[in-house]
Structures are given as C-alpha cells and as structure tokens.
Design an enzyme around this catalytic site. Structure first.
Site: not given
Lengths: 167, 134
Positions: B12, B52
């Site tokens: 991701s 993230k």
C-alpha cells in the site's frame, strides 16, 4: 504528548496493508520461484568441494557459497508455497475443482514437494516441483479461458515456463 | 514499544516504500503534518502497526472520489501517490469531516491500500511515530 519508548534491536514489521480483493492472480511468480529452487540445486551440485589440503580461506569460501545457495533455495521454496497458497485459497473456487478434478491433488503434491526442496538438496524434487507448478499454471490459465503454451525459460536453470495465449 | 527500524510488508505504500524496504521510525515531535508518513495502530486491529501517509488534518473536510483527494474542496497535489484513473461512470465521492483530534491517512498506492477510506479517520493517540527512509 505521550513519549514512546524505543527499542534499538532488530527491525520490526510495519504493514503497508491492503485487503482489497483486487482479483489479480498470476502463477508466473510461482514458476520463477520453482526455477530458482532448481537452479540453486544445480549450483550446489556444481560447487567444488575443498579437499583435505584446502587453505582455510578456501574452506571458508566454500561454506559461504553453500550457505548462500541454501538460503536462497529455502527462501524460494517458501515463496513457491506462498504463491500457491494464494492461488489455491483465494483464486480457485469449488466450481474450478469440479472443472479440474486434479486441482487439489496438484496443489497438495506441489506443497509437499516445496517442503521437500526446502529440507533437502534434491535436484529431482526440484524438477518435480517445477513440473507440478507448470501444471498448476496450465490449469490456472485454462480456468480463465486461455490456451497455454510452454516455452524454454531462457534461464541458466533450463526448464520451461507456461504462458497464456489469448484465444 | 516502538522499534527504531521496521521492514515494510504489503503494497500500500508503493512506490514510496515498496514491500521489503526499511523505514526508520521516531517519536513524533509535535503534531503530525500533512505529508508525514506515520506508523499507526488502525482502529479495528490495534495490535498491528500500519504505515500510511497523513493527508487530512483535524477540522478539515476531506473527500475521495474519481481518483482524487480533496481538502476543503480543493484537490491536493500528491506527486508521491500512485492513483488509479477514475473508472468511467463512477461518480461516487465520499466525504469526511475530521474531528479536533482526527487525521485522515491513506497509502500512496491508492488502488491497493486499506486506510481511512475504509476504516475512517484515525485519532491522534493511534499515531505512534513518524517514518523516514532507513
């Protein structure tokens, strides 16, 4: 603000997480990993053994190369198992198993062979693993309606790779 | 307890931090800033550490749709992001009003990331540290 105690030891794992089912699967990685297992068996077999008169640095160089080949062999055998688990568990469905009755047997055999190639120096098991993974690749592409072709891998390991051919 | 170095698992944060890459993590000095890559404990799985990027800050109205992230109505320039082209006919846009201690985080690999678009904004106390290249 909260202060976080820090550990200077070995690296931890942080997840760049994605659990979105993208639906993209490909048996190519499993084939490449199986080819690597085969190649490592070949390199180990070809590795000259130091004789009784070998210098310490020659024995050390031999140990070092053997360690590297073995580590790579084991890592890629595990990679084969990972790739197969994803295909078996996430891609294939009960309908596929009806369409291809040999499906579960192929995966079972391939997983066992991958474990064997991890545990042993065994070129025959590596060849057998590659053959099973190729058959799984053929089933995979046929399940998507594609024809398949085999062609030489063009790698030092020899062997073939299975590719899809659009109808 | 946080460690100083972490290995990245999962896709991701590609292309910034591909799987297998290493990051260095440090305690946050002050509040997270937009663009910071942070290590956090996601709401549903607090035992896991996720990597993230902070893209939305407390009090902001943020939205995601048609492959574009907006802050208070304006598109955010995100040269680091790998964004999917907007699917034809997909006009759905989701919006979130961030609370006073809430941050919106996303993976740089927008097509392959589970983040605030799925589990919602992240409270400040879930953000454990800031990550940089190892």
């Amino acid at each position: 603000m909260m202060r976080i105690p820090m550990n200077r030891g070995t690296p931890g794992v942080v997840h760049a997480h994605c659990d979105i089912p993208c639906g993209i699967y490909d048996p190519h990685h499993a084939q490449i990993a199986a080819l690597t297992v085969l190649r490592m068996n070949q390199l180990i077999a070809e590795l000259p053994r130091p004789g009784p008169q070998a210098k310490p640095e020659e024995a050390q160089a031999h140990q070092h190369k053997l360690s590297r080949y073995t580590e790579t062999k084991e890592a890629h055998a595990e990679q084969v198992k990972h790739e197969l688990r994803v295909l078996w568990g996430d891609y294939f469905t009960p309908d596929h198993a009806k369409q291809f009755p040999e499906l579960h047997g192929l995966f079972w055999d391939a997983m066992k062979l991958a474990s064997k190639t991890r545990q042993e120096i065994n070129p025959q098991a590596a060849q057998d693993l590659l053959a099973k993974v190729q058959k799984i690749a053929e089933v995979f592409w046929k399940s998507k309606g594609a024809e398949v072709r085999r062609q030489p891998s063009m790698q030092k390991s020899g062997g073939e790779l299975v590719y899809p051919v659009a109808k | 307890m946080l460690r100083r170095r972490y290995r990245v698992e999962g896709p991701s944060m590609e292309p910034t931090h591909p799987p297998g890459s290493r990051v260095r993590v440090m305690s946050l000095q002050g509040e997270p800033r937009r663009g910071d890559i942070v290590v956090l404990r996601p709401p549903a799985t607090p035992r896991r550490l996720d990597l993230k990027r902070v893209v939305g800050l407390p009090g902001e109205m943020v939205s995601w749709g048609r492959g574009e992230f907006r802050v208070n109505g304006s598109p955010l320039a995100e040269p680091y992001a790998r964004s999917p082209p907007a699917p034809p006919g997909d006009d759905e846009v989701q919006a979130w009003r961030l609370g006073p201690d809430e941050y919106f985080v996303m993976g740089d690999n927008r097509l392959h990331s589970t983040d605030s678009r799925h589990h919602g904004p992240v409270k400040r106390d879930r953000i454990a540290g800031k990550a940089t290249d190892a």
